[in-house]
Design a protein around this motif. Sequence first.
Motif, PDB file in Angstrom:
ATOM      1  N   ASN A 130      -5.675   6.948   4.754  1.00  0.00           N
ATOM      2  CA  ASN A 130      -4.954   5.925   5.508  1.00  0.00           C
ATOM      3  C   ASN A 130      -5.470   5.881   6.941  1.00  0.00           C
ATOM      4  N   VAL A 131      -6.244   4.849   7.253  1.00  0.00           N
ATOM      5  CA  VAL A 131      -6.845   4.748   8.592  1.00  0.00           C
ATOM      6  C   VAL A 131      -5.946   3.974   9.554  1.00  0.00           C
ATOM      7  N   ASP A 132      -4.786   3.520   9.086  1.00  0.00           N
ATOM      8  CA  ASP A 132      -3.953   2.619   9.889  1.00  0.00           C
ATOM      9  C   ASP A 132      -2.824   3.363  10.573  1.00  0.00           C
ATOM     10  N   ARG A 133      -3.173   4.349  11.411  1.00  0.00           N
ATOM     11  CA  ARG A 133      -2.170   5.063  12.202  1.00  0.00           C
ATOM     12  C   ARG A 133      -2.817   5.399  13.549  1.00  0.00           C
ATOM     13  N   THR A 134      -3.189   4.365  14.287  1.00  0.00           N
ATOM     14  CA  THR A 134      -3.844   4.525  15.579  1.00  0.00           C
ATOM     15  C   THR A 134      -2.941   3.929  16.660  1.00  0.00           C
ATOM     16  N   TRP A 135      -3.372   4.054  17.923  1.00  0.00           N
ATOM     17  CA  TRP A 135      -2.546   3.496  18.993  1.00  0.00           C
ATOM     18  C   TRP A 135      -2.455   1.982  18.901  1.00  0.00           C
ATOM     19  N   ASN A 137      -1.956   0.437  16.198  1.00  0.00           N
ATOM     20  CA  ASN A 137      -0.982   0.181  15.130  1.00  0.00           C
ATOM     21  C   ASN A 137      -0.413   1.523  14.679  1.00  0.00           C
ATOM     22  N   PRO A 138       0.521   2.114  15.438  1.00  0.00           N
ATOM     23  CA  PRO A 138       0.966   3.479  15.147  1.00  0.00           C
ATOM     24  C   PRO A 138       1.640   3.665  13.793  1.00  0.00           C
ATOM     25  N   ASN A 139       2.365   2.654  13.317  1.00  0.00           N
ATOM     26  CA  ASN A 139       3.091   2.766  12.042  1.00  0.00           C
ATOM     27  C   ASN A 139       3.977   4.009  11.993  1.00  0.00           C
ATOM     28  N   LEU A 140       4.648   4.256  13.099  1.00  0.00           N
ATOM     29  CA  LEU A 140       5.638   5.318  13.214  1.00  0.00           C
ATOM     30  C   LEU A 140       6.863   4.749  13.911  1.00  0.00           C
ATOM     31  N   LEU A 141       8.025   5.227  13.526  1.00  0.00           N
ATOM     32  CA  LEU A 141       9.261   4.872  14.200  1.00  0.00           C
ATOM     33  C   LEU A 141       9.948   6.141  14.679  1.00  0.00           C
ATOM     34  N   VAL A 142      10.713   6.027  15.750  1.00  0.00           N
ATOM     35  CA  VAL A 142      11.569   7.119  16.215  1.00  0.00           C
ATOM     36  C   VAL A 142      13.009   6.684  15.969  1.00  0.00           C
ATOM     37  N   TRP A 143      13.703   7.467  15.174  1.00  0.00           N
ATOM     38  CA  TRP A 143      15.076   7.120  14.781  1.00  0.00           C
ATOM     39  C   TRP A 143      15.898   8.390  14.682  1.00  0.00           C
ATOM     40  N   ALA A 176     -15.004  11.041   3.736  1.00  0.00           N
ATOM     41  CA  ALA A 176     -14.572  11.764   4.935  1.00  0.00           C
ATOM     42  C   ALA A 176     -13.437  11.017   5.637  1.00  0.00           C
ATOM     43  N   PHE A 177     -12.705  11.748   6.468  1.00  0.00           N
ATOM     44  CA  PHE A 177     -11.626  11.150   7.255  1.00  0.00           C
ATOM     45  C   PHE A 177     -11.805  11.570   8.703  1.00  0.00           C
ATOM     46  N   ASP A 178     -11.930  10.593   9.589  1.00  0.00           N
ATOM     47  CA  ASP A 178     -12.103  10.857  11.012  1.00  0.00           C
ATOM     48  C   ASP A 178     -10.766  10.653  11.714  1.00  0.00           C
ATOM     49  N   ALA A 179     -10.182  11.735  12.196  1.00  0.00           N
ATOM     50  CA  ALA A 179      -8.876  11.657  12.855  1.00  0.00           C
ATOM     51  C   ALA A 179      -8.983  11.494  14.369  1.00  0.00           C
ATOM     52  N   SER A 180     -10.155  11.170  14.873  1.00  0.00           N
ATOM     53  CA  SER A 180     -10.334  11.122  16.324  1.00  0.00           C
ATOM     54  C   SER A 180      -9.525  10.011  16.984  1.00  0.00           C
ATOM     55  N   ARG A 181      -9.152   8.982  16.232  1.00  0.00           N
ATOM     56  CA  ARG A 181      -8.345   7.893  16.796  1.00  0.00           C
ATOM     57  C   ARG A 181      -6.894   7.948  16.309  1.00  0.00           C
ATOM     58  N   HIS A 182      -6.537   8.984  15.597  1.00  0.00           N
ATOM     59  CA  HIS A 182      -5.174   9.074  15.072  1.00  0.00           C
ATOM     60  C   HIS A 182      -4.170   9.200  16.205  1.00  0.00           C
ATOM     61  N   VAL A 183      -3.049   8.520  16.082  1.00  0.00           N
ATOM     62  CA  VAL A 183      -2.068   8.457  17.153  1.00  0.00           C
ATOM     63  C   VAL A 183      -1.456   9.827  17.460  1.00  0.00           C
ATOM     64  N   LEU A 184      -1.506  10.762  16.520  1.00  0.00           N
ATOM     65  CA  LEU A 184      -0.910  12.083  16.726  1.00  0.00           C
ATOM     66  C   LEU A 184      -1.943  13.184  16.941  1.00  0.00           C
TER      67      LEU A 184
END
Length: 256
Positions: A130-135, A137-143, A176-184
């Motif tokens: 899943n490459v769609d968790r970057t700044w 498009n974070p696709n995270l909520l705080v609740w 491969a998975f590159d996490a260098s742009r991952h929001v976390l």
Amino acid sequence: MLPQLTATRYVTPLKEGGSLPGIVEADDDGTYVLKFRGAGQGLKVLVAEVLVAGLARLIEVPVPDLAVIELDPRIAKYEADEEVQDLLTASVGSNLGVDFLPGSLGYDGSRPPGADLAERIIWLDAFTANVDRTWSNPNLLVWHGRTWAIDHGAALYFHHSWPSRPPAPERFAAQAFDASRHVLRDVAGNVAARHDELAERLTDDAIDAAVAEVPEQWLEPTAELPDAPAVRAAYGTMLRARLATPGAWLPTGVRA
């Protein structure tokens, strides 16, 4: 099995998403974000949402509850927006409902999760590609003080090639998975060190149970996969192949 509900009212579109999800009320008196079968990405996005959410629960990543929501053609008649009306008409039948979290906030980094949860989320994204968790498009909520993972339709990209070619477990296993742009990435520690602990939760039975949650009517047969059981088996084979080859995809770009 996911709960089976019926939409009773279309409330409003969520114009942020490219697939134009909408808020609906259902006959259980709940409110849901509806992901439409008639959206441009098609049914495979709904499959990815269900399957990845099931895997997330296995490794204790918070995700909203899901339901299959039936959309009646009469609902579209009362929608004034022509684009939304076309989408509703194209989505008559079963769609995916994601429990609406009232008062939740989009993730902006001001209330980050702890390293433990950040590592679980990055590992999940790496495992499911899943490459769609970057700044952007974070696709995270705080609740309620917790970080919740949402919108997994971009994961499991491999199934989009199935109409034209057979499943290739070895190709997905080696991606491969590159996490260098991952929001976390700056919140997590050494994600690779968590692999054994998290992978052992994804037993064959657990993977099969996650795949079994996908409604049969969303599984699209192909020449190589002639029926729903064959499609389910293919998802299980792809996930097991990737799980068995962690050296190829365990995240890079995450600090140790």
